[in-house]
Scaffold this active site. Sequence first.
Site, PDB file in Angstrom:
ATOM      1  N   ARG A 359      -2.906  -8.840  13.251  1.00  0.00           N
ATOM      2  CA  ARG A 359      -4.042  -9.766  13.413  1.00  0.00           C
ATOM      3  C   ARG A 359      -3.924 -10.473  14.752  1.00  0.00           C
ATOM      4  O   ARG A 359      -4.892 -10.571  15.511  1.00  0.00           O
ATOM      5  CB  ARG A 359      -4.045 -10.800  12.288  1.00  0.00           C
ATOM      6  CG  ARG A 359      -4.344 -10.195  10.940  1.00  0.00           C
ATOM      7  CD  ARG A 359      -4.332 -11.259   9.841  1.00  0.00           C
ATOM      8  NE  ARG A 359      -4.329 -10.593   8.557  1.00  0.00           N
ATOM      9  CZ  ARG A 359      -3.390 -10.746   7.627  1.00  0.00           C
ATOM     10  NH1 ARG A 359      -2.381 -11.581   7.805  1.00  0.00           N
ATOM     11  NH2 ARG A 359      -3.464 -10.071   6.501  1.00  0.00           N
ATOM     12  N   PHE A 374     -13.026  -4.480   4.392  1.00  0.00           N
ATOM     13  CA  PHE A 374     -11.905  -4.622   3.452  1.00  0.00           C
ATOM     14  C   PHE A 374     -11.167  -5.929   3.786  1.00  0.00           C
ATOM     15  O   PHE A 374      -9.977  -5.935   4.082  1.00  0.00           O
ATOM     16  CB  PHE A 374     -10.934  -3.436   3.539  1.00  0.00           C
ATOM     17  CG  PHE A 374     -11.582  -2.081   3.452  1.00  0.00           C
ATOM     18  CD1 PHE A 374     -11.876  -1.518   2.218  1.00  0.00           C
ATOM     19  CD2 PHE A 374     -11.912  -1.369   4.600  1.00  0.00           C
ATOM     20  CE1 PHE A 374     -12.468  -0.249   2.132  1.00  0.00           C
ATOM     21  CE2 PHE A 374     -12.496  -0.103   4.526  1.00  0.00           C
ATOM     22  CZ  PHE A 374     -12.783   0.464   3.296  1.00  0.00           C
ATOM     23  N   CYS A 482      -2.432   2.139   5.195  1.00  0.00           N
ATOM     24  CA  CYS A 482      -1.160   1.715   4.585  1.00  0.00           C
ATOM     25  C   CYS A 482      -0.666   2.739   3.571  1.00  0.00           C
ATOM     26  O   CYS A 482       0.137   2.423   2.700  1.00  0.00           O
ATOM     27  CB  CYS A 482      -1.278   0.325   3.969  1.00  0.00           C
ATOM     28  SG  CYS A 482      -2.564   0.200   2.733  1.00  0.00           S
TER      29      CYS A 482
HETATM   30  N1  SAH Z   1      -7.601  -6.888   5.472  1.00  0.00           N
HETATM   31  C1  SAH Z   1      -6.983  -7.658   4.441  1.00  0.00           C
HETATM   32  C2  SAH Z   1      -6.270  -6.826   3.417  1.00  0.00           C
HETATM   33  C3  SAH Z   1      -7.118  -5.744   2.817  1.00  0.00           C
HETATM   34  S1  SAH Z   1      -6.550  -5.140   1.304  1.00  0.00           S
HETATM   35  C4  SAH Z   1      -6.030  -8.671   5.078  1.00  0.00           C
HETATM   36  O1  SAH Z   1      -5.827  -8.621   6.269  1.00  0.00           O
HETATM   37  O2  SAH Z   1      -5.513  -9.501   4.341  1.00  0.00           O
HETATM   38  C5  SAH Z   1      -7.826  -4.092   0.823  1.00  0.00           C
HETATM   39  C6  SAH Z   1      -9.045  -4.793   0.298  1.00  0.00           C
HETATM   40  O3  SAH Z   1     -10.046  -3.782   0.183  1.00  0.00           O
HETATM   41  C7  SAH Z   1      -8.938  -5.432  -1.052  1.00  0.00           C
HETATM   42  O4  SAH Z   1      -9.288  -6.786  -0.956  1.00  0.00           O
HETATM   43  C8  SAH Z   1      -9.942  -4.670  -1.936  1.00  0.00           C
HETATM   44  O5  SAH Z   1     -10.678  -5.543  -2.796  1.00  0.00           O
HETATM   45  C9  SAH Z   1     -10.874  -4.105  -0.916  1.00  0.00           C
HETATM   46  N2  SAH Z   1     -11.567  -2.845  -1.257  1.00  0.00           N
HETATM   47  C10 SAH Z   1     -11.086  -1.754  -1.873  1.00  0.00           C
HETATM   48  N3  SAH Z   1     -12.011  -0.763  -1.883  1.00  0.00           N
HETATM   49  C11 SAH Z   1     -13.095  -1.241  -1.253  1.00  0.00           C
HETATM   50  C12 SAH Z   1     -14.357  -0.697  -0.925  1.00  0.00           C
HETATM   51  N4  SAH Z   1     -14.671   0.547  -1.239  1.00  0.00           N
HETATM   52  N5  SAH Z   1     -15.225  -1.484  -0.261  1.00  0.00           N
HETATM   53  C13 SAH Z   1     -14.900  -2.745   0.060  1.00  0.00           C
HETATM   54  N6  SAH Z   1     -13.727  -3.306  -0.211  1.00  0.00           N
HETATM   55  C14 SAH Z   1     -12.826  -2.568  -0.859  1.00  0.00           C
END
Ligand code: SAH
Length: 539
Positions: A359, A374, A482
């Site tokens: 980040r 996401f 990941c």
């Molecule tokens: N970017 C975040 C971590 C992401 S974890 C950070 O920096 O903290 C992945 C996330 O993707 C989760 O919150 C989950 O709810 C979401 N997710 C999973 N499948 C998804 C989809 N098809 N569309 C949108 N969000 C999704």
Amino acid sequence: MPAARERRRQPQGQDFVREPERDDPAAHREDVGVVVLARQPRRVEIVAERRADAGDFVRGDLLALPAAAEHDAAIGAALGDRAPDADADERIVHRRLAVRAVIVDAVAERRQRLLEMFLEREAGMVGADRNPHGGIVLYARSAVRTPSVVISSRGEERLHDGHPWIYRADVADVRAQAGDVVLVRGPRARALGHALYSDRSQIALRMLAYTAAPGQDRGDVQLDADALIRRRIDAAVAFRDSLAIEATAYRLVHGEADLLPSLIVDRYGEYLVVQALSQGMDRRLPAIVVALSERLQPRGILARNDPRARTLEGLEQRVEVLAGEVPERVAVTEVGIEYDVDLRRGQKTGLFLDQRENRAAAAQYARGRLLDCFSYNGGFALVLGRRCRETIAIDVSEDAVARVRENAARNGIAVEARVGNVFDELRGLERLGERFDTIVLDPPAFAKNKAAVENARAGYKEINLRALKLLAPGGTLVTCSCSYHISEAAFAEIVYDAALDAQAHVTVVEKRMQGRDHPVLLGVPETYYLKCFILRKLQ
Ligand code: SAH
């Protein structure tokens, strides 16, 4: 000198505590080891033990002799010179006998002391009798031995390659209970080290200490696992202290990469969250809690023992406070952003701590319109959003989106947080002809196992293709995976494919991975799971 010959004399009935064992000669052969002690004034001499692995009774002081006993002069001498009791010798001599005289200070009459000394605390002695010549014969069940596991030569090779896991298929013989710290032996009985044993998981052994490590952790001595774990925790914490991490939340113990396999410890301000992901670590949690409490004096320690991986170990999924108190919400800061974290219900242990440095790195390129896909509770959206004109965050979870809004308000950053499926949203934005200067793709692991890799590739390619199309020339794409089943090279190829299809010229500005508090152990690809590329779409 009495002839050292094999005579399968079973211990006498009255020697045994339990009836069924008495009636089952096979069980005697399997489970009963015999230690013959010849008495001398005020001390006891072990003159012989039955079973090739009888050394376990006396912690490796015996010599394993592959030759037939009667042909081995060394055995003959030991028995003849040291045993005043010819009858006793006959009872115990076995073709593959391990024999070497060991002298210990003990009083022969004090059976209890002998037990403590030879058979350890959980002595499973099933009988003892005094023979007419003043010796003592102890019959002890094999369960009292140091738990041990013999592995195949393929397993041994894996260990030599530096991998700390031995799969069930490479386990040849088990004399251990679920969660034991076991002595690991190679196919020719050589001690290789100590490991945590699981009787359920496909990962049967997780190495804790190697015999080959010079000077310490020798495989032929009892391992004080709790002391070892404490030392490793201290080292892991000292390393994190040295990193000057710009956050009050970060990982203190990263499992295998801190030589503490299957143990995770995260710090959230004054609180700790632990995960014990194997039977062995689960059993050691009380000692781990003591070690962490002494070292860090947290206000509370929470066990987030709810990952599904625990079910593979036959362990319960459970969230519980192990020490002190843990509030519903804990406030932490990371790279200048404040978060309110729900340690009990948040994903992983509350936050995605492994992305902190990505980040911060990505923020250097962020500008204009930002799209965070996401977004979870807004990690990228908030850190990058400070530098952007407009920020949109998308997550499929309503709860996550509510958190993004809360965190945005708390930090005074304008974020439009939407509930939606990123696959659909990206297409929708494309149809609307939208453009972004900065896009973040940080999806969950699409490939949770090998079988899912092909679908995962398609998924990664799709979102990267859409994102590159939405990206304005000169814009930055921060793209992550990941899934450890998708290697860095494979991920690079997927992104390249996406760029070709998007007809975009793309440069790789940075290749990154999980943060420094989540280091990668060389030789253990599973510990390199997070890839993060910072890409630039050329004009
Ligand atoms: N970017 C975040 C971590 C992401 S974890 C950070 O920096 O903290 C992945 C996330 O993707 C989760 O919150 C989950 O709810 C979401 N997710 C999973 N499948 C998804 C989809 N098809 N569309 C949108 N969000 C999704």
